[in-house]
Design a protein around this motif. Sequence first.
Motif, PDB file in Angstrom:
ATOM      1  N   ARG A  81     -14.834  -3.018   6.088  1.00 52.79           N
ATOM      2  CA  ARG A  81     -14.114  -2.204   7.012  1.00 52.79           C
ATOM      3  C   ARG A  81     -12.507  -1.915   6.374  1.00 52.79           C
ATOM      4  NH1 ARG A  81     -14.646  -1.017  12.304  1.00 52.79           N
ATOM      5  NH2 ARG A  81     -16.462  -2.283  12.454  1.00 52.79           N
ATOM      6  N   VAL A  82     -12.272  -0.758   6.680  1.00 57.30           N
ATOM      7  CA  VAL A  82     -10.808  -0.437   6.450  1.00 57.30           C
ATOM      8  C   VAL A  82      -9.643  -1.126   7.329  1.00 57.30           C
ATOM      9  CG1 VAL A  82      -8.970   1.597   6.224  1.00 57.30           C
ATOM     10  CG2 VAL A  82     -11.366   1.849   5.282  1.00 57.30           C
ATOM     11  N   THR A  83      -9.096  -2.040   6.863  1.00 55.93           N
ATOM     12  CA  THR A  83      -7.934  -2.901   7.704  1.00 55.93           C
ATOM     13  C   THR A  83      -6.537  -2.422   7.618  1.00 55.93           C
ATOM     14  OG1 THR A  83      -8.151  -4.555   5.843  1.00 55.93           O
ATOM     15  CG2 THR A  83      -9.678  -4.736   7.693  1.00 55.93           C
ATOM     16  N   PHE A  84      -6.256  -1.963   6.316  1.00 57.21           N
ATOM     17  CA  PHE A  84      -4.841  -1.372   6.489  1.00 57.21           C
ATOM     18  C   PHE A  84      -4.987  -0.081   5.688  1.00 57.21           C
ATOM     19  CE2 PHE A  84      -3.806  -5.797   6.508  1.00 57.21           C
ATOM     20  CZ  PHE A  84      -2.707  -5.667   7.349  1.00 57.21           C
ATOM     21  N   GLU A  85      -3.893   0.712   5.972  1.00 57.66           N
ATOM     22  CA  GLU A  85      -3.844   2.127   5.244  1.00 57.66           C
ATOM     23  C   GLU A  85      -2.686   2.572   5.143  1.00 57.66           C
ATOM     24  OE1 GLU A  85      -5.038   5.033   8.921  1.00 57.66           O
ATOM     25  OE2 GLU A  85      -6.364   4.936   7.218  1.00 57.66           O
ATOM     26  N   SER A  86      -2.412   3.437   4.168  1.00 60.17           N
ATOM     27  CA  SER A  86      -1.044   3.942   3.781  1.00 60.17           C
ATOM     28  C   SER A  86      -1.355   5.608   3.583  1.00 60.17           C
ATOM     29  CB  SER A  86      -0.233   3.592   2.550  1.00 60.17           C
ATOM     30  OG  SER A  86       0.948   4.284   2.278  1.00 60.17           O
ATOM     31  N   LEU A  87      -0.851   6.363   4.565  1.00 56.64           N
ATOM     32  CA  LEU A  87      -1.239   7.788   4.459  1.00 56.64           C
ATOM     33  C   LEU A  87       0.233   8.757   4.310  1.00 56.64           C
ATOM     34  CD1 LEU A  87      -2.820   7.867   7.938  1.00 56.64           C
ATOM     35  CD2 LEU A  87      -3.962   7.395   5.592  1.00 56.64           C
ATOM     36  N   SER A  88      -0.376   9.610   3.220  1.00 56.67           N
ATOM     37  CA  SER A  88       0.806  10.771   2.888  1.00 56.67           C
ATOM     38  C   SER A  88       0.941  11.781   4.239  1.00 56.67           C
ATOM     39  CB  SER A  88       0.399  11.686   1.921  1.00 56.67           C
ATOM     40  OG  SER A  88      -0.873  12.251   2.104  1.00 56.67           O
ATOM     41  N   GLN A  89      -0.361  11.842   5.004  1.00 55.81           N
ATOM     42  CA  GLN A  89      -0.490  12.590   6.357  1.00 55.81           C
ATOM     43  C   GLN A  89      -1.272  11.981   7.206  1.00 55.81           C
ATOM     44  OE1 GLN A  89      -1.112  17.059   5.867  1.00 55.81           O
ATOM     45  NE2 GLN A  89      -0.139  16.944   3.761  1.00 55.81           N
ATOM     46  N   GLU A  90      -0.950  12.035   8.603  1.00 55.89           N
ATOM     47  CA  GLU A  90      -1.873  11.362   9.534  1.00 55.89           C
ATOM     48  C   GLU A  90      -3.343  11.962   9.489  1.00 55.89           C
ATOM     49  OE1 GLU A  90      -2.625   8.442  12.102  1.00 55.89           O
ATOM     50  OE2 GLU A  90      -0.713   8.881  11.035  1.00 55.89           O
ATOM     51  N   ARG A  91      -3.485  13.208   9.075  1.00 54.38           N
ATOM     52  CA  ARG A  91      -4.926  13.707   8.973  1.00 54.38           C
ATOM     53  C   ARG A  91      -5.901  12.904   8.100  1.00 54.38           C
ATOM     54  NH1 ARG A  91      -5.293  18.808   5.306  1.00 54.38           N
ATOM     55  NH2 ARG A  91      -3.625  18.396   3.862  1.00 54.38           N
ATOM     56  N   THR A 145       0.814  -1.192   0.001  1.00 54.66           N
ATOM     57  CA  THR A 145      -0.217  -0.014   0.073  1.00 54.66           C
ATOM     58  C   THR A 145       0.762   1.232   0.033  1.00 54.66           C
ATOM     59  OG1 THR A 145      -0.268  -0.104   2.449  1.00 54.66           O
ATOM     60  CG2 THR A 145      -2.007  -1.234   1.008  1.00 54.66           C
ATOM     61  N   ASP A 146       2.006   1.084   0.726  1.00 59.94           N
ATOM     62  CA  ASP A 146       2.923   2.299   0.588  1.00 59.94           C
ATOM     63  C   ASP A 146       3.382   2.455  -0.733  1.00 59.94           C
ATOM     64  OD1 ASP A 146       2.675   2.714   3.461  1.00 59.94           O
ATOM     65  OD2 ASP A 146       4.578   1.901   4.065  1.00 59.94           O
ATOM     66  N   ASN A 147       3.984   1.636  -1.447  1.00 56.60           N
ATOM     67  CA  ASN A 147       4.535   1.862  -2.610  1.00 56.60           C
ATOM     68  C   ASN A 147       3.280   2.064  -3.702  1.00 56.60           C
ATOM     69  OD1 ASN A 147       6.837   0.856  -1.747  1.00 56.60           O
ATOM     70  ND2 ASN A 147       6.635  -1.332  -2.506  1.00 56.60           N
ATOM     71  N   LEU A 148       2.331   1.603  -3.570  1.00 54.49           N
ATOM     72  CA  LEU A 148       1.112   2.064  -4.396  1.00 54.49           C
ATOM     73  C   LEU A 148       0.842   3.469  -4.194  1.00 54.49           C
ATOM     74  CD1 LEU A 148      -0.915   1.627  -6.589  1.00 54.49           C
ATOM     75  CD2 LEU A 148      -2.478   0.746  -4.837  1.00 54.49           C
ATOM     76  N   ARG A 149       0.436   4.121  -2.861  1.00 53.82           N
ATOM     77  CA  ARG A 149       0.422   5.603  -2.965  1.00 53.82           C
ATOM     78  C   ARG A 149       1.608   6.315  -3.408  1.00 53.82           C
ATOM     79  NH1 ARG A 149       2.714   8.688   0.771  1.00 53.82           N
ATOM     80  NH2 ARG A 149       3.317   7.080   1.913  1.00 53.82           N
ATOM     81  N   ASP A 150       2.780   5.957  -3.077  1.00 56.98           N
ATOM     82  CA  ASP A 150       3.882   6.755  -3.797  1.00 56.98           C
ATOM     83  C   ASP A 150       3.813   6.935  -5.114  1.00 56.98           C
ATOM     84  OD1 ASP A 150       4.967   7.149  -1.171  1.00 56.98           O
ATOM     85  OD2 ASP A 150       6.390   5.418  -1.370  1.00 56.98           O
ATOM     86  N   ALA A 170      -7.512   3.827  -3.701  1.00 57.57           N
ATOM     87  CA  ALA A 170      -6.463   4.908  -3.586  1.00 57.57           C
ATOM     88  C   ALA A 170      -7.486   6.101  -3.426  1.00 57.57           C
ATOM     89  CB  ALA A 170      -5.741   4.998  -4.783  1.00 57.57           C
ATOM     90  N   HIS A 171      -7.270   7.046  -2.372  1.00 62.86           N
ATOM     91  CA  HIS A 171      -7.898   8.254  -2.266  1.00 62.86           C
ATOM     92  C   HIS A 171      -6.969   9.480  -2.542  1.00 62.86           C
ATOM     93  CE1 HIS A 171     -10.900   6.245   0.598  1.00 62.86           C
ATOM     94  NE2 HIS A 171     -11.411   6.041  -0.908  1.00 62.86           N
ATOM     95  N   ASP A 182      -3.084  10.745  -1.474  1.00 62.73           N
ATOM     96  CA  ASP A 182      -2.876  10.921  -0.012  1.00 62.73           C
ATOM     97  C   ASP A 182      -3.249   9.681   0.870  1.00 62.73           C
ATOM     98  OD1 ASP A 182      -2.882  13.693  -0.258  1.00 62.73           O
ATOM     99  OD2 ASP A 182      -4.804  13.881  -1.270  1.00 62.73           O
ATOM    100  N   ARG A 183      -3.815   8.763   0.289  1.00 63.00           N
ATOM    101  CA  ARG A 183      -4.143   7.529   1.120  1.00 63.00           C
ATOM    102  C   ARG A 183      -4.559   6.518   0.186  1.00 63.00           C
ATOM    103  NH1 ARG A 183      -8.937   9.545   4.447  1.00 63.00           N
ATOM    104  NH2 ARG A 183     -10.108   9.501   2.632  1.00 63.00           N
ATOM    105  N   VAL A 184      -4.125   5.167   0.474  1.00 66.72           N
ATOM    106  CA  VAL A 184      -4.397   4.066   0.045  1.00 66.72           C
ATOM    107  C   VAL A 184      -4.830   2.904   0.983  1.00 66.72           C
ATOM    108  CG1 VAL A 184      -3.489   1.885  -1.083  1.00 66.72           C
ATOM    109  CG2 VAL A 184      -2.893   4.136  -1.873  1.00 66.72           C
ATOM    110  N   VAL A 185      -5.969   2.331   0.979  1.00 69.01           N
ATOM    111  CA  VAL A 185      -6.420   1.469   1.884  1.00 69.01           C
ATOM    112  C   VAL A 185      -7.027   0.250   1.283  1.00 69.01           C
ATOM    113  CG1 VAL A 185      -7.243   3.502   3.245  1.00 69.01           C
ATOM    114  CG2 VAL A 185      -8.873   2.310   1.931  1.00 69.01           C
TER     115      VAL A 185
END
Length: 182
Positions: A66-76, A42-47, A149-150, A52-55
Amino acid sequence: MPASFDPNAPIRTNRSEVVKIQSILQRLHRTIKMDKTVQETTDNLRDFLQTDRVVLYYFYKEWEGRVTFESLSQERYAILGSTGPDECFNGEYATLYLDGRVSAIADIETADIAPCHRDFLREINVRANLVAPILTGDSQQTLWGLLVAHHCQAPKAWTEADIEQIKKDASALAQASSIRVK
């Protein structure tokens, strides 16, 4: 009188206790490693997508997830544990995703989507999204969940390369043992 504890005393265990402990440690290691694999994907895909977010959105019951994993550009942008609009996702959408559908929405404000879907995406601050199914099973495919991807800050025009990458990653995740074991 209670026995005193000596931290330097040799540990007395029998063979079955050692086997049980080794089994627990092996399962723990596999789980951590599997989670790491999913997180790295998920981190590599977001990059790659520069979003901003891949879940990972897991269906724990028929079309309830339910969202079970996420990769975020920012915690918000965190939505871990969020559930989707169950009334919006039905068998019709499931069939499309089972057929391999990838949904690419450049701008939720102008897209032809159900009002409940738009409202849900607004609630979680999505402006554009890209969704691919995670299909498990060999002969009979099952919709395990969705790789999503969001882009939250602005509309985003998804490219063919973006679509191919999310499909590739969804397929790779479907092979991950943490996902294959439902």
